[in-house]
Each structure stands twice: as structure tokens, then as C-alpha cells.
Design a protein around this motif. Sequence first.
Motif, PDB file in Angstrom:
ATOM      1  N   ASN A  41      11.321  -1.384 -18.704  1.00  0.00           N
ATOM      2  CA  ASN A  41      10.730  -0.211 -18.054  1.00  0.00           C
ATOM      3  C   ASN A  41      11.814   0.604 -17.358  1.00  0.00           C
ATOM      4  OD1 ASN A  41       7.653  -1.052 -18.172  1.00  0.00           O
ATOM      5  ND2 ASN A  41       8.800  -2.825 -17.444  1.00  0.00           N
ATOM      6  N   PRO A  42      12.678   1.262 -18.141  1.00  0.00           N
ATOM      7  CA  PRO A  42      13.801   1.975 -17.511  1.00  0.00           C
ATOM      8  C   PRO A  42      13.359   3.076 -16.549  1.00  0.00           C
ATOM      9  CG  PRO A  42      13.719   2.370 -19.895  1.00  0.00           C
ATOM     10  CD  PRO A  42      12.686   1.348 -19.622  1.00  0.00           C
ATOM     11  N   THR A  84       4.285   5.293  -4.613  1.00  0.00           N
ATOM     12  CA  THR A  84       2.980   4.666  -4.875  1.00  0.00           C
ATOM     13  C   THR A  84       3.145   3.169  -4.623  1.00  0.00           C
ATOM     14  OG1 THR A  84       3.623   4.399  -7.164  1.00  0.00           O
ATOM     15  CG2 THR A  84       2.254   6.334  -6.630  1.00  0.00           C
ATOM     16  N   PRO A  85       2.027   2.475  -4.424  1.00  0.00           N
ATOM     17  CA  PRO A  85       2.152   1.020  -4.233  1.00  0.00           C
ATOM     18  C   PRO A  85       2.880   0.362  -5.418  1.00  0.00           C
ATOM     19  CG  PRO A  85      -0.074   1.749  -3.739  1.00  0.00           C
ATOM     20  CD  PRO A  85       0.632   2.938  -4.299  1.00  0.00           C
ATOM     21  N   VAL A  86       3.589  -0.728  -5.139  1.00  0.00           N
ATOM     22  CA  VAL A  86       4.291  -1.441  -6.221  1.00  0.00           C
ATOM     23  C   VAL A  86       3.256  -1.900  -7.245  1.00  0.00           C
ATOM     24  CG1 VAL A  86       5.838  -3.353  -6.770  1.00  0.00           C
ATOM     25  CG2 VAL A  86       5.955  -2.264  -4.525  1.00  0.00           C
ATOM     26  N   HIS A  87       3.605  -1.747  -8.498  1.00  0.00           N
ATOM     27  CA  HIS A  87       2.641  -2.067  -9.548  1.00  0.00           C
ATOM     28  C   HIS A  87       2.374  -3.573  -9.601  1.00  0.00           C
ATOM     29  CE1 HIS A  87       0.474  -1.498 -13.281  1.00  0.00           C
ATOM     30  NE2 HIS A  87       0.465  -0.199 -12.971  1.00  0.00           N
ATOM     31  N   SER A  88       1.115  -3.884  -9.897  1.00  0.00           N
ATOM     32  CA  SER A  88       0.725  -5.301  -9.859  1.00  0.00           C
ATOM     33  C   SER A  88       1.469  -6.146 -10.889  1.00  0.00           C
ATOM     34  CB  SER A  88      -0.792  -5.438 -10.039  1.00  0.00           C
ATOM     35  OG  SER A  88      -1.150  -4.874 -11.277  1.00  0.00           O
ATOM     36  N   GLU A 133      12.012   1.244  -8.401  1.00  0.00           N
ATOM     37  CA  GLU A 133      10.917   0.430  -7.833  1.00  0.00           C
ATOM     38  C   GLU A 133      11.287  -1.062  -7.902  1.00  0.00           C
ATOM     39  OE1 GLU A 133       7.345   0.946 -10.101  1.00  0.00           O
ATOM     40  OE2 GLU A 133       6.228  -0.552  -8.941  1.00  0.00           O
ATOM     41  N   ALA A 134      11.813  -1.447  -9.071  1.00  0.00           N
ATOM     42  CA  ALA A 134      12.177  -2.864  -9.256  1.00  0.00           C
ATOM     43  C   ALA A 134      13.336  -3.255  -8.336  1.00  0.00           C
ATOM     44  CB  ALA A 134      12.543  -3.117 -10.714  1.00  0.00           C
ATOM     45  N   THR A 180       0.813  -1.224   0.000  1.00  0.00           N
ATOM     46  CA  THR A 180       0.000   0.000   0.000  1.00  0.00           C
ATOM     47  C   THR A 180       0.841   1.266   0.000  1.00  0.00           C
ATOM     48  OG1 THR A 180      -0.043  -0.041   2.402  1.00  0.00           O
ATOM     49  CG2 THR A 180      -1.888  -1.121   1.270  1.00  0.00           C
ATOM     50  N   ALA A 181       2.157   1.096   0.135  1.00  0.00           N
ATOM     51  CA  ALA A 181       3.063   2.255   0.255  1.00  0.00           C
ATOM     52  C   ALA A 181       2.587   3.183   1.387  1.00  0.00           C
ATOM     53  CB  ALA A 181       3.169   3.013  -1.069  1.00  0.00           C
TER      54      ALA A 181
END
Lengths: 254, 225
Positions: free
Chosen positions: B174-175, B108-112, B180-181, B35-36
Motif C-alpha cells: 500500500n504505497p 482519518t483513524p488508522v485503518h483496521s 500512516e504505517a 479516532t484521530a
Amino acid sequence: MSKKQPKLEARDLNAYYGDFHALKNINIAMEEKNVTAFIGPSGCGKSTFLRLFNRMNDYIDGFKVEGNILLDGNDIYQKDVRVDELRKQVGMVFQKPNPFPKTIFENVVYGLRIQGIKNKAVLEETAERSLRDAALWDEVKDNLNKSALALSGGQQQRLCIARALAISPSVILMDEPASALDPISTAKIEELIYELKNDYTIVIVTHNMQQAGRVSDYTAFFYMGELVEFNKTKTMFTSPKDERTQNYITGRFG
Amino acid sequence: MPHIDVELERLKTKLLEMWDLVEYQLQSGREAMLTADQELAKQIVKRDKKVNQFDVKIDRMCENFFALFTPVAVDLRMVLAVLKINANLERIGDTAEGIARFAQKFETPVHSDLLELTQAIPMYDEALAMFAECRVAFISNDPKLAKAVIKRDKTLNKIYRKSDAVATKFMQQNPDRISEALALLSIIKKLERVGDQVTNIAEEVIFYREAKVVKHKQDKKKKKD
């Protein structure tokens, strides 16, 4: 590969006080120059068993032994065995220090005098060696002619050990040798046992679990006349196999 | 109850309190990650001090127990196990704190899609399940269950081993989402450590109950192979 000859051994051993079956089918082999501790609740037979090894039970009314007790492979209950000769081989130290009402020197050389040894040099040399081995020499060397009864309890017990060592036994039996002593004297006796095992085979009866852990290489647990478990002390005190042993050494008996 | 058992129970109870707290920290870390939630992450970091207090307290209780009761056999193994479990719980607590610190970095929350690719959620759930099951094994003195827990660690290792390649591919594609990664990759690495630490705890349960040392058995097997 030939198996090493045990120093002490009991085979299918049963002992009785009259009708009371005190030791039940005991089989055990103890190696040379090791310390073996016998533990178990009062009345379990451990002291009776210890005393068999120098035939201390012989004159108890109604006492009977079946099976074999072997010293260096020889049955010590054979008719031709002389008990006084046996006890030159197997010395004993008791719970309460029991010096004779004689001088320190005479206490140590008592066994030699009984054997008829009169040579002063031999007696003096033996007294010094035995007192040194019993870690008492430095404390008494200037007072060898003083009464042994003037020594402290811990010193008296070491004197009794010196007396046992003087006749050059190969086995020393100890029946709760430190239970009447203060912690400092107890530590000295334990240290002494650690030193003595370089030259002697020692069997000790003790009610003190920590003492058994500290001084012995092997531990035997007796309960109601049975040898429940016999193993390396390390194993007995970390992972005993029998639940009765575990309950006893962890203090959860009964 | 004998005095020694009363003291052992106290020790166990304290350890289980710590266990609950660390479990709560791990669960909260999962939520903060997904949920960040900055506030939640902050709370986790703050609560780690409480975990550390438990660690010190339990160490001290064990020290006292050794000094006063000189335990042997099953009692000795129990206290040794508690000491080691305590150390592992403390480190899992640190891991939860570490996860919370990464979660604090998420704006933001980590992308699904990234979560799905890396299998981070099933990995997290598996780690939590192992943790909970290990607790049951300890309470119910169940070495069989502890052995089952150890086996489950394979799942975590599998996901972890794949994660590098998966994340690299994702970052190439997705540079703009590299940080996030990378953060998620770090969390995955931490979860893999949690698996190892739960395994350590399970090994202690087996040692305590069966007097058998099972740790490093895998290493020996590997060497033989």
C-alpha cells in the motif's frame, strides 16, 4: 584457607547484675583495624558489653560474667591476666570528657608516668605523637603547661583520646564519645575515628544512628540483652534482616 | 501515626496522583490514535505540562525528605524507589504525549486492517494493563505481582519485534499509506518503551519491598547463555 584471627571476640557470653540477666548468650567477632558500632535502646546491654572488653565491670557488686572474652585469641578473664596490663592494650574514652586537673602535658603522659617512665625525651615525644594523632597538637602545642580544664569540651575529649593513645593500645573503646559535644566537635571526633582505624581497632557505643552509619564498618544491634543482629554497617542501614533492627534504626520502636 | 510515616504517606499519595494522571494520558492517547481526534490529542499534549509539574514536585519532596529525615532501611528504599518511579512515570507521560503528536498527524483513524496486522491494539491494551497492575503492586506492597508484571513485558517485545517486517510488507503493498504505517510503527516503538518503563517501575517495587536488585538480571542471563 585459614580464617583471620579476630581482634576481639565474645563466645557464649552471659553477664548478670545480681539476678538481672544483662547479656544473653552473645557471640561476636570483631576484626582488627575496623570500627564496630554498638547500637540499641538504653538498657539494652551495649555499654555493659563494651566495658567487658577492658574489665571495667569487675568491681560492680553482684556482677558476674560467664563465657569468654578474647583479645587476640586470649581470654582476658583468665585468673593470670593482669588488668593493668590489659588496659595498656585496651584504652577507653567515656561519654563526658574527664581530663585530670593537671596540665595538658601531664594528662597525656599520665599513663606513662604510672608505668614509671621518667625519660623526658620519651615523654615529650609521646605527648606530641599522641596529641597529633588525636588532632589536637596544632591547637595546644604552645600551651602544653596550661590546665586541661581550660580547654573546650571538644578539645578535652580529644585530649582524653590522646591520653588513651599515649600508652599505645591496640584497641580503643568509646562509650558515646561525642554525645556531649557540639556538631563541630562531633565532626572532629568522627573524622578522628576515621583516621585512627588505620592503626587501631575501635569499638564505639552510640545513640546517634547517623554517627554509627558514618564512622563504623560493622554495626551490632542489641536489644534487651541480646545481640539481635551484627553485620556490615552498609547492610544494617539499608537492608537489616531482623524486624527489630529495622524498627529501631527507622525510629519506630515500641 | 509517627511524623515520618505521615510524610511518607504524603509522598506516596502524590506519586499515585501522578500515576493516575499518566494512566489517563496513556488511555487518552489510545483513543486519539484510534479516532484521530485532533482536539483530544491537543489536550494530551497540553496536559503533559501537568505531568512535568508532578515530576518536579515529587523530586523536591524526596529531596526534602532526605534532608530532614535521613531515612534508612525500608524508608530509604521507599524514597529511592519513589524517585525512580517518578522519573519513569514522567517518561511514560512523555510517551503518551508523543503518541498524541503522532495521532495529530492522522487525518482519518488508522485503518483496521493495518491495526490488525501490526497487533497495535492488543499491544496498547497490554501496556495499559501492565501499567495498571504495576500500580496495584505498588499500593499493595506486592513484589509477587510486580514480578508478574515484568514477565508480561515479553508480549510487548514480541509484537514489537514483528512490527518492522509486518509494516514493511504493508507499505510495499500500500504505497499510498506509507506515512500512516510509519506513524503507527513509531507508536508501536513507543509502546515497547512503555513496557520497559513499567518493568523499571516494577523492579523498584521489588527493591523497595524485598531489598533485592532485580534490574539487569536478564542481561546477565543472556551473557551466561
